[in-house]
Scaffold this active site. Sequence first.
Site, mmCIF file in Angstrom:
data_model
loop_
_atom_site.group_PDB
_atom_site.id
_atom_site.type_symbol
_atom_site.label_atom_id
_atom_site.label_comp_id
_atom_site.label_asym_id
_atom_site.label_seq_id
_atom_site.Cartn_x
_atom_site.Cartn_y
_atom_site.Cartn_z
ATOM 1 N N ASP A 236 -46.648 -9.343 -73.528
ATOM 2 C CA ASP A 236 -46.926 -8.439 -72.519
ATOM 3 C C ASP A 236 -46.014 -8.458 -71.393
ATOM 4 O OD1 ASP A 236 -47.360 -5.926 -71.101
ATOM 5 O OD2 ASP A 236 -49.699 -6.134 -71.388
HETATM 6 C C1 BGC Z 1 -48.293 -3.054 -70.130
HETATM 7 C C2 BGC Z 1 -47.729 -2.987 -71.754
HETATM 8 C C3 BGC Z 1 -46.454 -2.173 -71.326
HETATM 9 C C4 BGC Z 1 -45.624 -3.199 -70.363
HETATM 10 C C5 BGC Z 1 -44.205 -2.865 -69.974
HETATM 11 C C6 BGC Z 1 -47.553 -3.891 -69.131
HETATM 12 O O1 BGC Z 1 -48.181 -3.936 -67.944
HETATM 13 O O2 BGC Z 1 -49.666 -3.716 -70.498
HETATM 14 O O3 BGC Z 1 -48.359 -2.100 -72.256
HETATM 15 O O4 BGC Z 1 -45.983 -1.977 -72.491
HETATM 16 O O5 BGC Z 1 -46.397 -3.162 -69.249
HETATM 17 O O6 BGC Z 1 -44.401 -1.514 -69.279
#
Ligand code: BGC
Length: 813
Positions: A236
């Site tokens: 993530d």
């Molecule tokens: C989220 C993810 C997301 C990523 C990119 C993170 O804060 O938890 O689900 O894909 O950001 O935007």
Amino acid sequence: MTGPEPTSAEEAREAVVVAALRALDLDTKTRLLAGQDMWSLPALPVIGLSSLVMSDGPVGVRGVRWSADAPSVALPSPTALAAAWDPELARRAGVLLAQEARRKGVHVLLAPTVNLHRSPLGGRHFECYSEDPYLTGVIGGGYVSGVQSGGVGTTVKHFVANDAETDRFTVDNRVSERALRELYLAPFEAIVRNARPWGVMTAYNSVNGTTMTEHHHLVEEVLRGEWGFDGVNVSDWTAARDTAGAANGGLDLAMPGPRTVYGPALARAVRDGRVAEATVDAAVRRVLRLAARAGALAGAEPAVTEPPAPVDGAALAREIARRSFVLVRNERRVLPLRPRGTVALIGAAARDARVLGGGSATVFPARTVSPLDGLTAALPDGTLTYAVGADPVTGPALDDPGFTVRAVCRNAAGEITGTRSAPGAAVQWMGTDLPEGVTHDTLDTVELTGTYTPRESGRHTFAVKGTGAFTLTVGGTTYYDGAQRPSQDDPSGTFFAAPVPRAEVELTAGEPVEVSLTHAVRLPEDLPMKVVTFALAHSGPPRDADELIAEAVEAARNADTAVVVVATTERVESEGFDRRDLRLPGRQDDLVHAVAAANPDTVVVVNSGSPVELPWRDEVAAILLTWFPGQEGGAALADVLTGVHEPGGRLPTTWGTLADAPVTQVVPVNGELPYSEDLFIGYRAWDRAGRTPTYPFGHGLGYTDWAYESLETDGTTVRVRVRNTGERPGREVIQLYLSPAEPAPDRPARGLAAFASVEAGPGESAEATVELPRRAFEVWDDTTKAWAFVKGSYEIFAGRSITDRRLTAPINV
Ligand code: BGC
């Protein structure tokens, strides 16, 4: 590894991957494992590798720009997709999203989100499918198959147990192995086995003491070892914290970049002997495999050579929306609306549609159809009136249409170096995505400058969203010149924090006033990514809440039917924080009580991604849950209210009050969040507590009636015959629940084992034949560390919800 045998096309592709891997030196390999910017990996021309581009997901494809001038189709929220109980519909959604991804040059969609509805307070509840792992796995599998059939990769996320948002970066979720296996890992397992995703995203949180980006056991042993996952494991965003820990824990990609724990730091770790080069090679091989599948590695045949036939995105968004709406109550068959009856449409969300949830799931649709738009188009002239009634948005709102501003960049000498449009009065520039002529080295300030044109006269509030130094000037007067600090300890706090009111100004309706918000860009050097993000927000003159309700009551009294749209807001349902309660914000409950008292034919349309309390439910004639319905939500609403289509949804999650909800703990104590309820979440928990929810799992009415005529089973196959006894054609979701005959304290009383949908005309019967998955009879045995098939007597029942049993049969296995 238990994955399927490779096909000859896969073998050929793998040979190209292996040859490409051999051609790379250590520094290049480790560079490939780190983002070059917010969304992409470096291209490596020497091996014919293009830059792999990723994008959120899940309701659309935002692309590499976080801006309304890069629009995407916006489908209904994942809760809505799950409410249709139809993996084929999920697959079709995926095909459309692949089309959007290809249009935007995106190779990998950062979706679907398959964490579970452990507690209704979870901030990203709307972004997950269900409280039930089986339903989640089936819908997620359909979605992944659809996206990948369009030649675009997926990353099933967030692996694993990212079921709440509070302290998500640091929380250590304490979960028993059995609850992990039977609940939280189960959707990932089903999707990996059945849909073969090309990627998985590991979560921010820890599980049982180890952060998920370093979780060797769950990644290497379970995901890859037991299930045969051969795709990429991406962190993530900013979740990877330790070079050797992540590499040895099985993390392939550290995103975003360019500053990450991979790249040069990983090359050093190999040279120091902390990470084996073979580990890096295995990760690079998986990244190259992903690139090959997605058509980004020259010489390798992509997994999909011919993209599927084009899909009409707006039509599909509308179809999914109406198929997802759950009619939980319809007294005296007040719905569908009587032809040519008069309708009083009430609610701020009926005019300013709330079509999607907040956070990284945000996309910018090119258009949205509000309930007011949809009903205006569908109802005869002169039969519809509109009143605001109550506004759920308390405080300044973003994306106010009154702003006409652009962004002007200046260097330290104050010279203009570039400009760009700023739709929604917001700047969200990530990495190298800056206006032409501007670089991070020369960027000193960004000014949002232009006008605001008010709809009403009175006292207006302007607010600043963002972190850092700002100067706000309205009509030539400077109201704020200071610095705002992040309000939350979350890496994305700046994105999700509320705007802060900074100026109150008297304005006249229709007369534009000049506005300017200047931000001094001071990004710390050690940031993993350079992001310039801030916005102007606005709220109009406050209206007297009682007066608004009185106006709505008057409108309701003068109409045959009152349709009240109630909603949550981005301040209530979003990524980055959990909910504190399940109440509708503002005076919306008072509004519904008052309207229902004035008109017995009151229909309430609930526009929320996840459960809210409905304290007036016995006072109103009908309740239609519409989730976050996507860009065509208002058109679909008109289809359903007028009876062109029946509402097709069934609850994918139990709706109840917070006071009765069995699992409500989402706030860690001393950094730990014990999943002490173990296997008992959702309906499993309501059953054990012996409590009756407001509306049970699986519930949902259509516009016709069904008789359940027969159920036959030999223990593996179940055949159910139903008859449409109503006057309209319809679609029925036949749900099969399995319960062990002997109740055991450590086993849920019943669980969803399978389901199928049938369609039938009035008076017709239809039969569904369903295979019971072996897993429905299995439990995870902690002693043997394996699945155990539990022999004995069971009861299978077919029903219209977990509490609406229609037919039963014994099963002995
Ligand atoms: C989220 C993810 C997301 C990523 C990119 C993170 O804060 O938890 O689900 O894909 O950001 O935007």
